[in-house]
Design a protein around this motif. Structure first.
Motif, PDB file in Angstrom:
ATOM      1  N   ALA A  99       0.765  -1.128  -0.024  1.00  0.00           N
ATOM      2  CA  ALA A  99       0.047   0.063  -0.108  1.00  0.00           C
ATOM      3  C   ALA A  99       0.882   1.055  -0.227  1.00  0.00           C
ATOM      4  N   THR A 100       0.370   2.211  -0.589  1.00  0.00           N
ATOM      5  CA  THR A 100       1.376   3.430  -0.493  1.00  0.00           C
ATOM      6  C   THR A 100       1.751   3.813   0.591  1.00  0.00           C
ATOM      7  N   ASP A 101       0.861   3.706   1.972  1.00  0.00           N
ATOM      8  CA  ASP A 101       1.196   4.063   3.310  1.00  0.00           C
ATOM      9  C   ASP A 101       2.383   3.050   3.663  1.00  0.00           C
ATOM     10  N   ASP A 102       2.523   1.892   3.225  1.00  0.00           N
ATOM     11  CA  ASP A 102       3.646   1.314   3.661  1.00  0.00           C
ATOM     12  C   ASP A 102       4.883   2.081   3.373  1.00  0.00           C
ATOM     13  N   VAL A 103       5.029   2.680   2.154  1.00  0.00           N
ATOM     14  CA  VAL A 103       6.066   3.281   1.669  1.00  0.00           C
ATOM     15  C   VAL A 103       6.408   4.627   2.455  1.00  0.00           C
ATOM     16  N   ALA A 104       5.119   5.351   2.572  1.00  0.00           N
ATOM     17  CA  ALA A 104       4.896   6.708   3.300  1.00  0.00           C
ATOM     18  C   ALA A 104       5.686   6.572   4.694  1.00  0.00           C
ATOM     19  N   ARG A 105       5.215   5.384   5.515  1.00  0.00           N
ATOM     20  CA  ARG A 105       5.837   5.317   6.562  1.00  0.00           C
ATOM     21  C   ARG A 105       7.461   5.191   6.759  1.00  0.00           C
ATOM     22  N   ALA A 106       7.708   4.393   5.757  1.00  0.00           N
ATOM     23  CA  ALA A 106       9.282   4.492   5.585  1.00  0.00           C
ATOM     24  C   ALA A 106      10.082   5.573   5.251  1.00  0.00           C
ATOM     25  N   VAL A 107       9.406   6.387   4.562  1.00  0.00           N
ATOM     26  CA  VAL A 107      10.016   7.829   4.313  1.00  0.00           C
ATOM     27  C   VAL A 107       9.894   8.482   5.588  1.00  0.00           C
ATOM     28  N   ARG A 108       8.893   8.404   6.349  1.00  0.00           N
ATOM     29  CA  ARG A 108       8.944   9.312   7.377  1.00  0.00           C
ATOM     30  C   ARG A 108       9.873   8.960   8.441  1.00  0.00           C
ATOM     31  N   PHE A 109      10.182   7.491   8.543  1.00  0.00           N
ATOM     32  CA  PHE A 109      11.233   7.267   9.302  1.00  0.00           C
ATOM     33  C   PHE A 109      12.597   7.718   8.913  1.00  0.00           C
ATOM     34  N   LEU A 110      12.813   7.507   7.606  1.00  0.00           N
ATOM     35  CA  LEU A 110      14.159   7.930   7.140  1.00  0.00           C
ATOM     36  C   LEU A 110      14.426   9.356   7.387  1.00  0.00           C
ATOM     37  N   VAL A 111      13.412  10.256   7.194  1.00  0.00           N
ATOM     38  CA  VAL A 111      13.726  11.751   7.210  1.00  0.00           C
ATOM     39  C   VAL A 111      13.641  12.181   8.630  1.00  0.00           C
ATOM     40  N   SER A 112      13.290  11.331   9.592  1.00  0.00           N
ATOM     41  CA  SER A 112      13.193  11.802  11.032  1.00  0.00           C
ATOM     42  C   SER A 112      14.586  11.701  11.761  1.00  0.00           C
ATOM     43  N   ASP A 113      14.516  12.170  12.908  1.00  0.00           N
ATOM     44  CA  ASP A 113      15.521  11.855  13.745  1.00  0.00           C
ATOM     45  C   ASP A 113      15.922  10.544  14.373  1.00  0.00           C
ATOM     46  N   GLN A 114      14.856   9.766  14.063  1.00  0.00           N
ATOM     47  CA  GLN A 114      14.700   8.350  14.431  1.00  0.00           C
ATOM     48  C   GLN A 114      15.988   7.519  13.900  1.00  0.00           C
ATOM     49  N   ALA A 115      16.089   8.143  12.621  1.00  0.00           N
ATOM     50  CA  ALA A 115      17.007   7.633  11.521  1.00  0.00           C
ATOM     51  C   ALA A 115      18.490   8.450  11.462  1.00  0.00           C
ATOM     52  N   ALA A 116      18.696   8.939  12.633  1.00  0.00           N
ATOM     53  CA  ALA A 116      19.770   9.997  12.588  1.00  0.00           C
ATOM     54  C   ALA A 116      21.187   9.398  12.229  1.00  0.00           C
ATOM     55  N   PHE A 117      21.322   8.033  12.357  1.00  0.00           N
ATOM     56  CA  PHE A 117      22.530   7.476  11.963  1.00  0.00           C
ATOM     57  C   PHE A 117      22.698   6.526  10.790  1.00  0.00           C
ATOM     58  N   VAL A 118      21.512   7.004  10.171  1.00  0.00           N
ATOM     59  CA  VAL A 118      21.386   6.097   8.824  1.00  0.00           C
ATOM     60  C   VAL A 118      21.645   7.047   7.642  1.00  0.00           C
ATOM     61  N   THR A 119      22.580   6.613   6.787  1.00  0.00           N
ATOM     62  CA  THR A 119      22.696   7.316   5.844  1.00  0.00           C
ATOM     63  C   THR A 119      23.325   6.351   4.454  1.00  0.00           C
ATOM     64  N   GLY A 120      23.041   6.592   3.382  1.00  0.00           N
ATOM     65  CA  GLY A 120      23.740   5.775   2.223  1.00  0.00           C
ATOM     66  C   GLY A 120      22.834   4.221   2.057  1.00  0.00           C
ATOM     67  N   HIS A 121      21.651   4.147   2.822  1.00  0.00           N
ATOM     68  CA  HIS A 121      21.123   3.081   2.917  1.00  0.00           C
ATOM     69  C   HIS A 121      19.801   2.919   1.794  1.00  0.00           C
ATOM     70  N   VAL A 122      19.764   1.660   1.236  1.00  0.00           N
ATOM     71  CA  VAL A 122      18.593   1.665   0.418  1.00  0.00           C
ATOM     72  C   VAL A 122      17.734   0.638   1.323  1.00  0.00           C
ATOM     73  N   LEU A 123      16.530   1.160   1.600  1.00  0.00           N
ATOM     74  CA  LEU A 123      15.555   0.327   2.267  1.00  0.00           C
ATOM     75  C   LEU A 123      14.547  -0.343   1.342  1.00  0.00           C
ATOM     76  N   ALA A 124      14.378  -1.695   1.336  1.00  0.00           N
ATOM     77  CA  ALA A 124      13.477  -2.186   0.659  1.00  0.00           C
ATOM     78  C   ALA A 124      12.170  -2.265   1.443  1.00  0.00           C
ATOM     79  N   VAL A 125      11.229  -1.924   0.726  1.00  0.00           N
ATOM     80  CA  VAL A 125       9.738  -1.837   1.106  1.00  0.00           C
ATOM     81  C   VAL A 125       8.900  -2.645   0.376  1.00  0.00           C
ATOM     82  N   ASP A 126       9.035  -4.096   0.386  1.00  0.00           N
ATOM     83  CA  ASP A 126       8.556  -5.010  -0.961  1.00  0.00           C
ATOM     84  C   ASP A 126       7.934  -6.180  -0.294  1.00  0.00           C
ATOM     85  N   GLY A 127       7.747  -6.363   0.903  1.00  0.00           N
ATOM     86  CA  GLY A 127       7.029  -7.593   1.414  1.00  0.00           C
ATOM     87  C   GLY A 127       7.745  -8.807   1.254  1.00  0.00           C
ATOM     88  N   GLY A 128       9.139  -8.702   1.218  1.00  0.00           N
ATOM     89  CA  GLY A 128      10.122  -9.682   0.965  1.00  0.00           C
ATOM     90  C   GLY A 128      10.386 -10.133  -0.322  1.00  0.00           C
TER      91      GLY A 128
END
Ligand code: NDP
Length: 247
Positions: free
Chosen positions: A215-244
């Motif tokens: 669902a589009t929300d599955d991807v949107a929630r991942a974007v929210r995480f990556l742009v927030s301070d929750q991901a403050a030590f995450v960079t250069g990462h490719v996050l698969a949001v693909d149900g496996g």
């Protein structure tokens, strides 16, 4: 996830007028960001997304596939709305065909929009973000950019290119506090995938351990995480949001 953790930050989402981009706009709006919904053609759709996100959202026309279009968009947002803290390079198109039938124009359009668009946008925001020593960029790649797909050489090349762009830029800008990540969605239910023939859809589902399209929300929630301070030590990462699908 904390409530409204993006309060006070301007978030520019390219191709925000429908599909995944519209869901990203809504999610970042819920997180408190001042969202800019970018589009090229469908002003009415963009305005609908803007209205749904709320009073503090904006819709701004701009073609990211050209250097001038991207630079103009960034300049407009920085001068009229505020400093861009978050950039989501989501705008993307497909022009599928087998390689022998793939027109040069369809190769160029896809590369210029999907890869060129992210390049032009990153180049345009780099200077203001560098000055402020802060920023978070997310590039919308695809499972197809990681694994390839018959009939999509142009699209897969553009999405694979985005992964190289993301990792290189993460190295270039990390020292100045700017994080750059990518998301590789699997098959997400949008206008782009609604056109898939039934057999292709069934084949995808058979290879997806979670057994559903995203669902589009599955991807949107991942974007929210990556742009927030929750991901403050995450960079250069490719996050698969693909149900496996990519496992
Ligand atoms: P849609 O076709 O539903 O939406 C595409 C968006 O991009 C629209 O808002 C469109 O607006 C905009 N756009 C197109 N060209 C430009 C341009 N030159 N400048 C600015 N905006 C532009 O796509 P999806 O929501 O399905 O996909 C969004 C992203 O996610 C794309 O990058 C896609 O490749 C990627 N993706 C999608 C998957 C899926 O299953 N749906 C899977 C993996 C990745 P307008 O028409 O007004 O120009």
């Amino acid at each position: 996830m904390p409530d409204r953790e993006l309060e006070g930050q301007v978030a520019l989402v390219t191709g925000g007028s429908r599909g995944i981009g519209a869901a990203v706009c809504a999610e970042l709006g819920r997180a408190g960001a001042e969202v800019v919904v970018n589009y090229t053609a469908d002003a009415e759709a963009a305005e609908g997304v803007r209205a749904e996100v709320g009073e503090r959202a904006h819709s701004v026309k701009g073609d990211v596939s050209t250097s001038d279009g991207a630079a103009g968009l960034v300049e407009h947002v920085e001068s009229q709305i505020g400093p861009i803290a978050i950039l989501v390079n989501n705008a993307g198109i497909t022009r599928d065909n087998l390689i022998m039938k793939l027109a040069e124009e369809d190769w160029r359009d896809v590369i210029d929009t999907n890869l060129g668009g992210a390049f032009f946008m990153c180049r345009a925001v780099a200077r203001p973000m560098l000055k402020r020593r802060a920023g978070a960029i997310v590039n919308m790649s695809s499972v197809v950019g990681v694994h390839g797909n018959a009939g999509q050489t142009n699209y897969a090349a553009s999405k694979a290119g985005l992964i190289g762009l993301t990792k290189s830029l993460a190295k270039e800008l990390g020292g100045r506090g700017i994080r750059v990540n990518a998301i590789a969605p699997g098959y997400i239910s949008t206008a782009l995938t609604d056109a898939l023939p039934e057999a292709a859809r069934a084949a995808i589902l058979a290879q997806t351990p979670l057994g559903r399209l995203g669902a589009t929300d599955d991807v949107a929630r991942a974007v929210r995480f990556l742009v927030s301070d929750q991901a403050a030590f995450v960079t250069g990462h490719v996050l698969a949001v693909d149900g496996g699908l990519g496992v």
